[in-house]
Design a protein around this motif. Structure first.
Motif, PDB file in Angstrom:
ATOM      1  N   LYS A 180     -18.851 -13.329  15.446  1.00 40.32           N
ATOM      2  CA  LYS A 180     -18.479 -12.137  14.687  1.00 40.32           C
ATOM      3  C   LYS A 180     -17.005 -11.804  14.879  1.00 40.32           C
ATOM      4  CE  LYS A 180     -19.803  -7.279  14.014  1.00 40.32           C
ATOM      5  NZ  LYS A 180     -20.696  -6.181  14.466  1.00 40.32           N
ATOM      6  N   ARG A 181     -16.508 -11.970  16.090  1.00 37.24           N
ATOM      7  CA  ARG A 181     -15.089 -11.710  16.359  1.00 37.24           C
ATOM      8  C   ARG A 181     -14.206 -12.686  15.579  1.00 37.24           C
ATOM      9  NH1 ARG A 181     -12.799  -9.745  21.234  1.00 37.24           N
ATOM     10  NH2 ARG A 181     -14.860  -8.800  21.569  1.00 37.24           N
ATOM     11  N   LEU A 182     -14.599 -13.960  15.542  1.00 38.94           N
ATOM     12  CA  LEU A 182     -13.814 -14.956  14.807  1.00 38.94           C
ATOM     13  C   LEU A 182     -13.840 -14.675  13.308  1.00 38.94           C
ATOM     14  CD1 LEU A 182     -14.832 -18.239  16.712  1.00 38.94           C
ATOM     15  CD2 LEU A 182     -12.801 -16.812  17.049  1.00 38.94           C
ATOM     16  N   ALA A 183     -14.977 -14.206  12.804  1.00 35.77           N
ATOM     17  CA  ALA A 183     -15.054 -13.846  11.387  1.00 35.77           C
ATOM     18  C   ALA A 183     -14.190 -12.618  11.098  1.00 35.77           C
ATOM     19  CB  ALA A 183     -16.503 -13.593  10.991  1.00 35.77           C
ATOM     20  N   GLN A 184     -14.143 -11.686  12.037  1.00 39.44           N
ATOM     21  CA  GLN A 184     -13.324 -10.479  11.887  1.00 39.44           C
ATOM     22  C   GLN A 184     -11.847 -10.848  11.782  1.00 39.44           C
ATOM     23  OE1 GLN A 184     -13.912  -7.672  15.078  1.00 39.44           O
ATOM     24  NE2 GLN A 184     -11.966  -6.618  14.668  1.00 39.44           N
ATOM     25  N   PHE A 185     -11.440 -11.915  12.479  1.00 39.09           N
ATOM     26  CA  PHE A 185     -10.038 -12.349  12.470  1.00 39.09           C
ATOM     27  C   PHE A 185      -9.757 -13.345  11.348  1.00 39.09           C
ATOM     28  CE2 PHE A 185     -10.113 -11.752  17.371  1.00 39.09           C
ATOM     29  CZ  PHE A 185     -10.045 -10.383  17.205  1.00 39.09           C
ATOM     30  N   SER A 186     -10.760 -13.618  10.486  1.00 34.92           N
ATOM     31  CA  SER A 186     -10.634 -14.567   9.366  1.00 34.92           C
ATOM     32  C   SER A 186     -10.502 -16.009   9.827  1.00 34.92           C
ATOM     33  CB  SER A 186      -9.432 -14.197   8.471  1.00 34.92           C
ATOM     34  OG  SER A 186      -9.597 -12.901   7.921  1.00 34.92           O
ATOM     35  N   ILE A 187     -10.865 -16.284  11.072  1.00 33.15           N
ATOM     36  CA  ILE A 187     -10.900 -17.669  11.538  1.00 33.15           C
ATOM     37  C   ILE A 187     -12.138 -18.364  10.976  1.00 33.15           C
ATOM     38  CG2 ILE A 187     -11.123 -19.112  13.606  1.00 33.15           C
ATOM     39  CD1 ILE A 187      -9.485 -17.026  15.100  1.00 33.15           C
ATOM     40  N   VAL A 210      -5.167  -7.496  17.417  1.00 32.81           N
ATOM     41  CA  VAL A 210      -5.262  -8.606  16.464  1.00 32.81           C
ATOM     42  C   VAL A 210      -5.614  -8.049  15.099  1.00 32.81           C
ATOM     43  CG1 VAL A 210      -6.404 -10.781  15.914  1.00 32.81           C
ATOM     44  CG2 VAL A 210      -6.027 -10.140  18.302  1.00 32.81           C
ATOM     45  N   ASP A 211      -4.892  -8.529  14.070  1.00 32.69           N
ATOM     46  CA  ASP A 211      -5.214  -8.157  12.688  1.00 32.69           C
ATOM     47  C   ASP A 211      -5.935  -9.322  12.022  1.00 32.69           C
ATOM     48  OD1 ASP A 211      -4.009  -5.615  12.895  1.00 32.69           O
ATOM     49  OD2 ASP A 211      -2.040  -6.514  12.613  1.00 32.69           O
ATOM     50  N   THR A 212      -5.191 -10.135  11.310  1.00 30.68           N
ATOM     51  CA  THR A 212      -5.733 -11.321  10.655  1.00 30.68           C
ATOM     52  C   THR A 212      -4.997 -12.541  11.175  1.00 30.68           C
ATOM     53  OG1 THR A 212      -6.326 -10.085   8.658  1.00 30.68           O
ATOM     54  CG2 THR A 212      -6.162 -12.480   8.462  1.00 30.68           C
ATOM     55  N   VAL A 213      -5.751 -13.583  11.484  1.00 31.74           N
ATOM     56  CA  VAL A 213      -5.160 -14.817  12.002  1.00 31.74           C
ATOM     57  C   VAL A 213      -5.214 -15.869  10.900  1.00 31.74           C
ATOM     58  CG1 VAL A 213      -5.282 -16.596  13.770  1.00 31.74           C
ATOM     59  CG2 VAL A 213      -5.935 -14.248  14.316  1.00 31.74           C
ATOM     60  N   GLY A 266      -7.182 -20.570   9.357  1.00 33.85           N
ATOM     61  CA  GLY A 266      -8.601 -20.905   9.474  1.00 33.85           C
ATOM     62  C   GLY A 266      -8.985 -21.234  10.900  1.00 33.85           C
ATOM     63  N   LEU A 267      -9.738 -22.312  11.070  1.00 41.58           N
ATOM     64  CA  LEU A 267     -10.211 -22.700  12.403  1.00 41.58           C
ATOM     65  C   LEU A 267      -9.073 -23.066  13.334  1.00 41.58           C
ATOM     66  CD1 LEU A 267     -13.337 -24.799  11.378  1.00 41.58           C
ATOM     67  CD2 LEU A 267     -13.356 -22.682  12.688  1.00 41.58           C
ATOM     68  N   LEU A 268      -7.930 -23.473  12.776  1.00 44.11           N
ATOM     69  CA  LEU A 268      -6.776 -23.809  13.614  1.00 44.11           C
ATOM     70  C   LEU A 268      -6.160 -22.553  14.230  1.00 44.11           C
ATOM     71  CD1 LEU A 268      -5.041 -26.564  11.448  1.00 44.11           C
ATOM     72  CD2 LEU A 268      -6.536 -26.860  13.430  1.00 44.11           C
ATOM     73  N   GLY A 269      -6.553 -21.374  13.744  1.00 40.14           N
ATOM     74  CA  GLY A 269      -6.044 -20.136  14.318  1.00 40.14           C
ATOM     75  C   GLY A 269      -6.576 -19.876  15.713  1.00 40.14           C
ATOM     76  N   LEU A 270      -7.692 -20.502  16.077  1.00 34.89           N
ATOM     77  CA  LEU A 270      -8.196 -20.422  17.450  1.00 34.89           C
ATOM     78  C   LEU A 270      -7.587 -21.572  18.225  1.00 34.89           C
ATOM     79  CD1 LEU A 270     -10.099 -19.086  19.520  1.00 34.89           C
ATOM     80  CD2 LEU A 270     -11.920 -20.590  18.710  1.00 34.89           C
ATOM     81  N   LEU A 328      -9.287 -15.351  24.383  1.00 39.01           N
ATOM     82  CA  LEU A 328      -9.004 -16.050  23.134  1.00 39.01           C
ATOM     83  C   LEU A 328      -7.492 -16.145  22.934  1.00 39.01           C
ATOM     84  CD1 LEU A 328     -11.583 -14.180  20.843  1.00 39.01           C
ATOM     85  CD2 LEU A 328     -11.959 -16.199  22.273  1.00 39.01           C
ATOM     86  N   ARG A 329      -6.982 -17.367  22.923  1.00 36.09           N
ATOM     87  CA  ARG A 329      -5.562 -17.579  22.602  1.00 36.09           C
ATOM     88  C   ARG A 329      -5.483 -17.918  21.116  1.00 36.09           C
ATOM     89  NH1 ARG A 329      -1.188 -21.383  23.460  1.00 36.09           N
ATOM     90  NH2 ARG A 329      -2.593 -23.033  24.175  1.00 36.09           N
ATOM     91  N   LEU A 330      -4.834 -17.042  20.373  1.00 37.74           N
ATOM     92  CA  LEU A 330      -4.833 -17.126  18.913  1.00 37.74           C
ATOM     93  C   LEU A 330      -3.448 -17.480  18.391  1.00 37.74           C
ATOM     94  CD1 LEU A 330      -6.867 -13.858  18.256  1.00 37.74           C
ATOM     95  CD2 LEU A 330      -7.766 -16.187  18.436  1.00 37.74           C
TER      96      LEU A 330
END
Length: 458
Positions: free
Chosen positions: A366-373, A137-140, A143-147, A125-127
């Motif tokens: 779940k990982r994307l939700a954890q990063f607030s993406i 990783v803490d919080t990205v 939103g969806l652009l964080g991925l 995952l390139r964030l």
């Protein structure tokens, strides 16, 4: 008696008298006898996938069926309490468009493919969090652009660099750091990415989500080798028969000196000259081979019919996946048998989805939700059923239901209702207003539904 024989006999007697305490003497080492590798490496498995058509078919057909279509990520289950389809929410549309932009589903399918070749694969995952790959990783934000990007990786490209050895850590025994080297597998052209990778930034794709999986090719690897031996030996044998390299038998009365004199060469050059003559003869079927006192013979290679031996190995490999043989090699010999194979294959891949693909996909969500993406909520993955009948089969079923009703009309009671027939072809139930409208026509329908009367022009 030979002392060595006495020792062997004593060992066999002890093994029979005390089973479990003395190692049983093996008569044969099948792996050594038949040329099978005792331990398989990723390089061997990848080479088999890259160069063996049967191995590649086993992997590709599994992936193509499992990923026959792409799923949708939904905020709620697709079917409501009344069985009606729900409209796409604004967030679901935003996710769909962003995932299409990233080609996320295609990358997940590629990670699934690579996990079948090796013990596991990885999805890097390139964030957009302005941190290096080796940082947690803490919080990205965004939103969806964080991925920013997802990168599928082979087992050979993604290895564990360091394990967590602290017994007090909740991640004890898990990878503490990965190493990614893009140039380790396949063509190295323009493959320059190499870095340490924190576990937060990689999703391991395997049957259990760890690096301790098993390649799909491993159980049937010996059978793949057998098929290569049979086809390779057959091809080499036919080539040798066609080439017909001669064996020269020199007569005891042959006079090499006179042969060399006739050719105008020194006797020491005679062997080389004959070799050139034989080579010229082999290059074309219209050449002549003229020898004095030497008889030319050909050694033919007698090849047994390979189909039976090849079929045994092929069936063994198909059973190891498992995949119906007709689907693996693409032969269709009977309609009923092919239909049953197709149903079994669909059920196998539905099981793959439920046991491996969907859990890995939801781990990514779940990982994307954890990063607030993605927002924190209960997400649902909507995917069509591979075992579902085609529309043609559904319509044929409805026709048979209607025929049954027609044949039972004397009983004055329909066997199948309209709603049951509509459900077979996935049509929504008729509303009460639609049902009522079907029973009345013209102005009566408007009056019954309390619709305003539209004045007609004179």
């Amino acid at each position: 008696m030979n002392p060595l024989a006495l020792i062997v006999n004593a060992a066999r007697r002890l093994d029979n008298m005390f089973p479990g305490y003395f190692e049983k003497q093996q008569k044969h080492n099948h792996y050594a006898d038949f040329g099978y590798p005792a331990n398989l490496t990723f390089t061997q498995l990848h080479q088999m996938y890259s160069r063996n058509g049967i191995a590649r078919a086993g992997i590709e057909k599994t992936i193509l069926k499992t990923w026959q279509d792409t799923p949708f990520l939904l905020e709620a289950e697709r079917d409501g309490s009344e069985g009606k389809l729900k409209k796409e929410t604004p967030l679901e549309k935003e996710i769909r468009l962003r995932f299409d932009q990233l080609r996320l589903w295609q990358h997940l399918a590629e990670a699934d493919r690579r996990s079948l070749v090796g013990k596991y694969s990885g999805l890097i995952l390139r964030l957009g969090d302005n941190k290096r790959f080796n940082e947690a990783v803490d919080t990205v934000g965004g939103g969806l652009l964080g991925l920013v990007e997802v990168i599928p990786a082979w087992e050979g490209q993604l290895t564990v660099g360091e394990w967590e050895t602290d017994e007090t850590s909740e991640n004890y025994g898990q990878p503490k750091m990965y190493q990614f080297n893009e140039a380790q597998v396949g063509d190295t052209t323009n493959k320059t990415r190499q870095f340490d990778l924190h576990p937060d930034r990689v999703l391991i794709w395997s049957k259990d989500g760890t690096v301790h999986g098993q390649s799909l090719l491993e159980p049937g690897y010996n059978s793949l080798l057998d098929m290569e031996k049979i086809s390779g030996a057959g091809g080499e044998g036919f080539w040798k028969n066609a080439k017909s390299a001669p064996v020269l038998q020199v007569d005891k009365e042959a006079k090499p000196d006179q042969m060399a004199k006739a050719m105008g060469i020194d006797p020491s050059e005679l062997v080389d000259k004959i070799g050139e003559q034989v080579e010229d003869w082999n290059k074309g079927f219209d050449k002549l081979l003229m020898l004095q006192g030497i008889e030319a013979k050909t050694l033919g290679v007698n090849l047994p019919s390979p189909e039976h031996f090849f079929a045994i190995a092929l069936q063994s490999f198909a059973a190891s996946i498992p995949i119906p043989l007709k689907i693996l090699v693409g032969s269709q010999t009977g309609e009923r048998a092919s239909t049953e194979d197709a149903k079994e294959w669909a059920q196998t891949n539905m099981s793959r989805r439920a046991g491996q693909v969907i859990p890995n996909t939801m781990a990514l969500v779940k990982r994307l939700a954890q990063f607030s993406i993605l927002p924190e909520k209960d997400w649902f993955l909507d995917w069509t059923d591979l075992t579902e009948s085609s529309m043609a089969e559904k319509i044929d079923r409805v026709v048979k239901m209607a025929d049954t009703n027609q044949k039972m009309k004397d009983s004055k009671e329909a066997v199948f209702s309209h709603e049951e027939m509509r459900a077979v072809v996935d049509y929504e139930p008729l509303s009460d207003a639609d049902k009522f409208r079907d029973d009345i026509t013209g102005d009566d329908a408007d009056d019954a539904l309390n619709l305003p009367t539209v004045a007609q022009p004179e």
